[in-house]
Motif scaffolding. Structure first.
Motif, PDB file in Angstrom:
ATOM      1  N   LYS A   1     -29.104-138.418  18.828  1.00 37.01           N
ATOM      2  CA  LYS A   1     -29.769-137.159  18.551  1.00 37.01           C
ATOM      3  C   LYS A   1     -31.015-137.428  17.729  1.00 37.01           C
ATOM      4  CE  LYS A   1     -26.609-134.953  20.641  1.00 37.01           C
ATOM      5  NZ  LYS A   1     -26.872-134.409  21.975  1.00 37.01           N
TER       6      LYS A   1
ATOM      7  N   ASN B   1     -36.880-132.346  27.931  1.00 37.15           N
ATOM      8  CA  ASN B   1     -36.447-132.447  26.539  1.00 37.15           C
ATOM      9  C   ASN B   1     -34.998-132.021  26.387  1.00 37.15           C
ATOM     10  OD1 ASN B   1     -38.060-133.440  24.414  1.00 37.15           O
ATOM     11  ND2 ASN B   1     -39.543-131.828  24.774  1.00 37.15           N
ATOM     12  N   TYR B   2     -34.652-130.893  27.002  1.00 35.98           N
ATOM     13  CA  TYR B   2     -33.278-130.409  26.916  1.00 35.98           C
ATOM     14  C   TYR B   2     -32.326-131.390  27.579  1.00 35.98           C
ATOM     15  CZ  TYR B   2     -29.222-127.410  27.405  1.00 35.98           C
ATOM     16  OH  TYR B   2     -27.969-126.898  27.350  1.00 35.98           O
ATOM     17  N   LEU B   3     -32.706-131.884  28.751  1.00 31.88           N
ATOM     18  CA  LEU B   3     -31.855-132.832  29.473  1.00 31.88           C
ATOM     19  C   LEU B   3     -31.610-134.070  28.642  1.00 31.88           C
ATOM     20  CD1 LEU B   3     -30.658-133.692  32.347  1.00 31.88           C
ATOM     21  CD2 LEU B   3     -32.808-134.874  32.611  1.00 31.88           C
TER      22      LEU B   3
ATOM     23  N   TYR C   1     -40.208-128.992  28.806  1.00 31.06           N
ATOM     24  CA  TYR C   1     -39.092-128.366  28.100  1.00 31.06           C
ATOM     25  C   TYR C   1     -37.760-128.767  28.716  1.00 31.06           C
ATOM     26  CZ  TYR C   1     -41.318-125.212  24.782  1.00 31.06           C
ATOM     27  OH  TYR C   1     -41.987-124.692  23.716  1.00 31.06           O
ATOM     28  N   ALA C   2     -37.707-128.753  30.036  1.00 34.68           N
ATOM     29  CA  ALA C   2     -36.450-129.068  30.712  1.00 34.68           C
ATOM     30  C   ALA C   2     -36.045-130.513  30.475  1.00 34.68           C
ATOM     31  CB  ALA C   2     -36.586-128.784  32.208  1.00 34.68           C
TER      32      ALA C   2
ATOM     33  N   MET D   1     -30.032-129.864  36.490  1.00 38.82           N
ATOM     34  CA  MET D   1     -31.337-129.754  35.834  1.00 38.82           C
ATOM     35  C   MET D   1     -32.239-130.909  36.225  1.00 38.82           C
ATOM     36  SD  MET D   1     -32.052-129.342  31.806  1.00 38.82           S
ATOM     37  CE  MET D   1     -31.318-127.725  31.742  1.00 38.82           C
TER      38      MET D   1
ATOM     39  N   SER E   1     -31.853-134.543  25.447  1.00 37.64           N
ATOM     40  CA  SER E   1     -31.141-134.376  24.182  1.00 37.64           C
ATOM     41  C   SER E   1     -29.644-134.247  24.401  1.00 37.64           C
ATOM     42  CB  SER E   1     -31.666-133.149  23.445  1.00 37.64           C
ATOM     43  OG  SER E   1     -31.255-131.976  24.094  1.00 37.64           O
ATOM     44  N   ASN E   2     -29.216-133.863  25.601  1.00 36.48           N
ATOM     45  CA  ASN E   2     -27.791-133.649  25.839  1.00 36.48           C
ATOM     46  C   ASN E   2     -27.124-134.763  26.608  1.00 36.48           C
ATOM     47  OD1 ASN E   2     -26.860-130.746  25.014  1.00 36.48           O
ATOM     48  ND2 ASN E   2     -28.955-130.576  25.745  1.00 36.48           N
TER      49      ASN E   2
ATOM     50  N   GLU F   1     -20.974-128.866  31.397  1.00 37.27           N
ATOM     51  CA  GLU F   1     -22.257-129.367  30.896  1.00 37.27           C
ATOM     52  C   GLU F   1     -22.792-130.465  31.794  1.00 37.27           C
ATOM     53  OE1 GLU F   1     -21.351-130.501  26.953  1.00 37.27           O
ATOM     54  OE2 GLU F   1     -21.452-128.459  26.165  1.00 37.27           O
TER      55      GLU F   1
ATOM     56  N   LEU G   1     -26.416-130.333  33.587  1.00 34.76           N
ATOM     57  CA  LEU G   1     -27.452-131.334  33.316  1.00 34.76           C
ATOM     58  C   LEU G   1     -27.867-132.056  34.588  1.00 34.76           C
ATOM     59  CD1 LEU G   1     -26.150-132.855  29.988  1.00 34.76           C
ATOM     60  CD2 LEU G   1     -28.053-131.296  30.298  1.00 34.76           C
TER      61      LEU G   1
ATOM     62  N   ASN H   1     -37.666-135.628  22.681  1.00 39.49           N
ATOM     63  CA  ASN H   1     -36.487-136.394  23.064  1.00 39.49           C
ATOM     64  C   ASN H   1     -36.759-137.442  24.125  1.00 39.49           C
ATOM     65  OD1 ASN H   1     -34.488-135.023  21.430  1.00 39.49           O
ATOM     66  ND2 ASN H   1     -34.994-133.243  22.660  1.00 39.49           N
TER      67      ASN H   1
END
Lengths: 145, 192
Positions: free
Chosen positions: B75, B65-67, B62-63, A36, B69-70, A29, A33, B112
């Motif tokens: 959260k 946001n995903y980045l 979108y990317a 990304m 959130s993780n 992960e 990330l 996020n």
């Protein structure tokens, strides 16, 4: 202080360090990330926004970094530092820190140059496994909660 | 030797030099976009190029946001439901109205991240529970405008678009009154 990541010039993660036990990422992960962020940073250069620097003439203009510098959210902040050689160092920390984080990122780059690049056994763009580098990073960020 | 790139460009007096673009996305498409620097004539010429830019922008949002959130432990959606679960079960009936009001006010933004900076611009972002995304691209030195985008959603967008019986959800917004209100609000932001 949550995490420190170092990407190589191709967007691959070469070093990561977590300072908080709240981070629950496995190594795959982390790699995804970090890659990304490399892609996002590249895309953000191409969003068609007017540039006040267009008239600037500089022989180093091609080396100028235009990617993401900061991402802010509720409770956290991501600070990036793009070096001229393409290394991307970014850090994830709580947003209540008022420290100038760029200074620390440049210090990390300095440590990277001294400890990693001067190691004759280190292959460029490979993951960093240096215990000395790890030690110095821990010492550098030990004052930040 | 590291090149010094910290020179801040001179900020002119025009308000158009501080605010560049404003977008509204709904689910997977752009339903509103306005160029705050150019005239409307130039906007039509670049229509095909504009669509690509909008898709690129939405993809990067979108990317990110995903980045976000993780990569960090907080959260967003957990916080949304956390305030409800914290309340006493016996008092749920009496406090449900107050609780909903608190959620409505404080949790409009479920995205996020709030904004990100590049050397050339700053992107401010607000996403609602109903999948509307408000994006404002400004000069990089503007402070965070998430509250401003929330105000646009709560006042101008809901009043003129959602409450408009002629408007179909998901269609592109082509309302002159909406255009004027948005421009007026952004100009007032610059003056204020």
């Amino acid at each position: 202080m949550y995490s420190l990541y170092v990407n190589n010039q191709h967007g691959t993660l070469v070093y990561q360090k977590h300072f908080s036990e709240e981070i629950k990422l496995n190594s795959n992960e982390e790699i995804r990330l970090a890659s990304m962020l490399h892609g996002i940073s590249t895309i953000s250069e191409k969003i068609n926004v007017y540039s006040l620097y267009e008239k600037k003439t500089n022989i180093f203009q091609s080396l100028e970094k235009k990617g993401i510098e900061t991402i802010e959210g509720d409770g956290f902040k991501i600070q990036c530092y793009d070096t001229l050689t393409g290394i991307k160092i970014f850090i994830v920390h709580k947003d209540d820190l008022n420290i100038e984080m760029n200074t620390y990122l440049k210090r990390v780059y300095e440590l990277y140059s001294d400890i990693i690049l001067k190691n004759p056994f280190y292959d460029i763009d490979m993951p960093i496994r240096s215990a000395v580098f790890n030690e110095q990073i821990e010492k550098l960020f030990s004052n930040i909660s | 030797m590291i090149l010094s790139n910290e020179k801040i460009p001179q900020v002119t007096d025009k308000w158009g030099d501080m605010y560049y673009y404003f977008y509204i996305f709904y689910k997977n498409q752009c339903i509103y976009s306005i160029d705050l620097k150019n005239n409307n004539t130039q906007e039509k010429k670049k229509k095909s190029n504009k669509n690509e830019t909008e898709k690129l922008l939405l993809g990067s949002i979108y990317a990110i946001n995903y980045l976000c959130s993780n990569i960090q432990p907080n959260k967003k959606l957990k916080n949304l439901y956390k305030s409800i679960s914290n309340s006493n079960p016996k008092l749920i009936n009496t406090n449900i109205q107050t609780q909903n009001n608190i959620n409505t006010q404080e949790n409009i933004h479920v995205g996020n991240f709030n904004c990100f900076n590049t050397p050339f611009y700053k992107l401010h972002y607000v996403e609602t529970l109903t999948a509307y995304k408000f994006v404002l691209i400004t000069h990089k030195n503007i402070p965070n405008l998430s509250n401003f985008l929330k105000d646009i959603y709560k006042t101008i967008f809901i009043d003129l678009i959602i409450l408009n019986p002629v408007y179909k959800i998901g269609d592109e917004i082509k309302d002159k009154m909406f255009d004027e209100k948005i421009l007026e609000k952004i100009k007032r932001l610059y003056v204020g």
